[in-house]
Write a protein that holds these residues in place. Sequence first.
Motif, mmCIF file in Angstrom:
data_model
loop_
_atom_site.group_PDB
_atom_site.id
_atom_site.type_symbol
_atom_site.label_atom_id
_atom_site.label_comp_id
_atom_site.label_asym_id
_atom_site.label_seq_id
_atom_site.Cartn_x
_atom_site.Cartn_y
_atom_site.Cartn_z
ATOM 1 N N THR A 151 -14.152 33.652 -19.111
ATOM 2 C CA THR A 151 -15.390 34.154 -19.831
ATOM 3 C C THR A 151 -15.108 34.974 -20.911
ATOM 4 N N ALA A 152 -14.644 34.360 -22.039
ATOM 5 C CA ALA A 152 -14.293 35.100 -23.082
ATOM 6 C C ALA A 152 -15.516 35.930 -23.964
ATOM 7 N N THR A 153 -16.583 34.769 -24.179
ATOM 8 C CA THR A 153 -17.574 35.526 -25.017
ATOM 9 C C THR A 153 -18.798 35.546 -24.157
ATOM 10 N N GLN A 154 -19.711 36.523 -24.441
ATOM 11 C CA GLN A 154 -20.723 36.867 -23.611
ATOM 12 C C GLN A 154 -21.747 35.752 -23.744
ATOM 13 N N LYS A 155 -21.608 35.326 -25.163
ATOM 14 C CA LYS A 155 -22.917 34.419 -25.424
ATOM 15 C C LYS A 155 -22.779 33.362 -24.333
ATOM 16 N N GLU A 156 -21.408 32.823 -24.137
ATOM 17 C CA GLU A 156 -21.352 31.700 -23.005
ATOM 18 C C GLU A 156 -21.757 32.082 -21.927
ATOM 19 N N TYR A 157 -21.291 33.338 -21.309
ATOM 20 C CA TYR A 157 -21.596 33.641 -20.143
ATOM 21 C C TYR A 157 -23.012 34.110 -19.742
ATOM 22 N N VAL A 158 -23.906 34.191 -20.779
ATOM 23 C CA VAL A 158 -25.177 34.515 -20.836
ATOM 24 C C VAL A 158 -25.688 33.326 -20.452
ATOM 25 N N ALA A 159 -25.291 32.199 -21.383
ATOM 26 C CA ALA A 159 -25.887 30.831 -21.081
ATOM 27 C C ALA A 159 -25.660 30.380 -19.739
ATOM 28 N N TYR A 160 -24.486 30.568 -19.327
ATOM 29 C CA TYR A 160 -24.236 30.131 -17.941
ATOM 30 C C TYR A 160 -24.982 30.891 -16.765
#
Length: 413
Positions: free
Chosen positions: A16-25
């Motif tokens: 989980t490098a970027t917060q954007k990806e993680y928030v989407a997840y």
Amino acid sequence: MTFNIRTEKQIRPEDTATQKEYVAYCKKVHHYSPAVQKLLTLSEDYIPDAERAYKNGRNAVWCAANNYQPPLLYSLGVIPVSYTEMGRYSQREELLIAEDYYQFPAETCSMVKCTVAQWHKRINTGTINRILGSASSCEPFNLAWEVMGEQGYDIFNNEVIYRGPTVDGERLEQLIGFMVEQMLDVALWLTGRRKIDESKLRYEIVRKNRLLCKLKRVLELRTARPFYMKSLAVILTLNVGLNNYFGQPEEYEAAIDELISELEDTPVRETDQKDVIPLVWAGGTGQEFGVYEAIDQAGGAILGLRSGPFRLYREDVPPLESLARWVYGNSVAGAGVYARNVLAAEVSRLKARGVILYGYIGCSFASVDREMWRRFFHGQDLPCLNLEGSFQTGLPTGQVLTRVKAFVEMLAA
Ligand code: SF4
């Protein structure tokens, strides 16, 4: 309402490098909860929405956006924009701007370096150009404000807010009077008038009290449904949203109302009570979101926080006085013992099995408090995990993840 975290394919915390990806997840994980999804969206949009509103003519100011500031600022028609939310836009490049351009020593806390670099990147872009600081913050931040002042930002710092562990009685009353004057100075700086509209400020205090009660209800409902809301959503909703409503008070409150209805409609599962490892999170909002995923996947549930809604604002005194009294009766009133008392109350309310003490690398201030709290809880045979993370986004280090997993698994055993 049914929910099950296993319906979404888990991602590996170490990816989980970027917060954007993680928030989407995280939104997908909460597929059963429109309310949590809305809260995550509000959090994501907080800074860009506030900057857009400013460009469209709204008054807005960078500030810590916690403590006395949001009620006062909203009553003055100013959006409090939390500079601590800028970590999510910061990576290694921001650290280099602070170190190479502004010559911040490498060991300076990453939060200060990232924030300075974010302000640097906004110079002459027509965005928010005022910063409300506080001399109670740490020395590195005082330095940051000075540097930004030289770059053309309009800076205002109020004086130290600090209540020592034994301050009470007449001395406390003096501090309250002093704080009231300080807030009038803030109003003068922001609006040109050393005056506040009492009815508007009272409205904000009543709103804040209402939300504190609603969040208290959320926490009570979560105790019986510990896995409904995952760690990231909890931290953002309470550590950030409850302070400043992500710049959108009505939308935040509507999402909280919806969350309460969802939780009330969710049956309590006996297995959850058996499986849960109740944790108290004692610290800021870590930006390496993989840490939260590691807690969730190991079976932990953050059920209590230092920023928990434990004290209401008084409505029986003039509104400025009410704000000042709240400041000095709050967990961040000054001495570390005030926050420790809140943590201890959370531990006992939840029968917590462990405390996670989280801070940023390079922060010598908070690390002293954390060490004192660790010793206090160890004296009560309560395990604590002392974690240090970075303010900029990025992959959580393997060491941090291993420690989180090992800690939660140890508590499970
Ligand atoms: S983490 Fe510590 S050093 Fe960094 S800004 Fe906060 S108080 Fe200051």
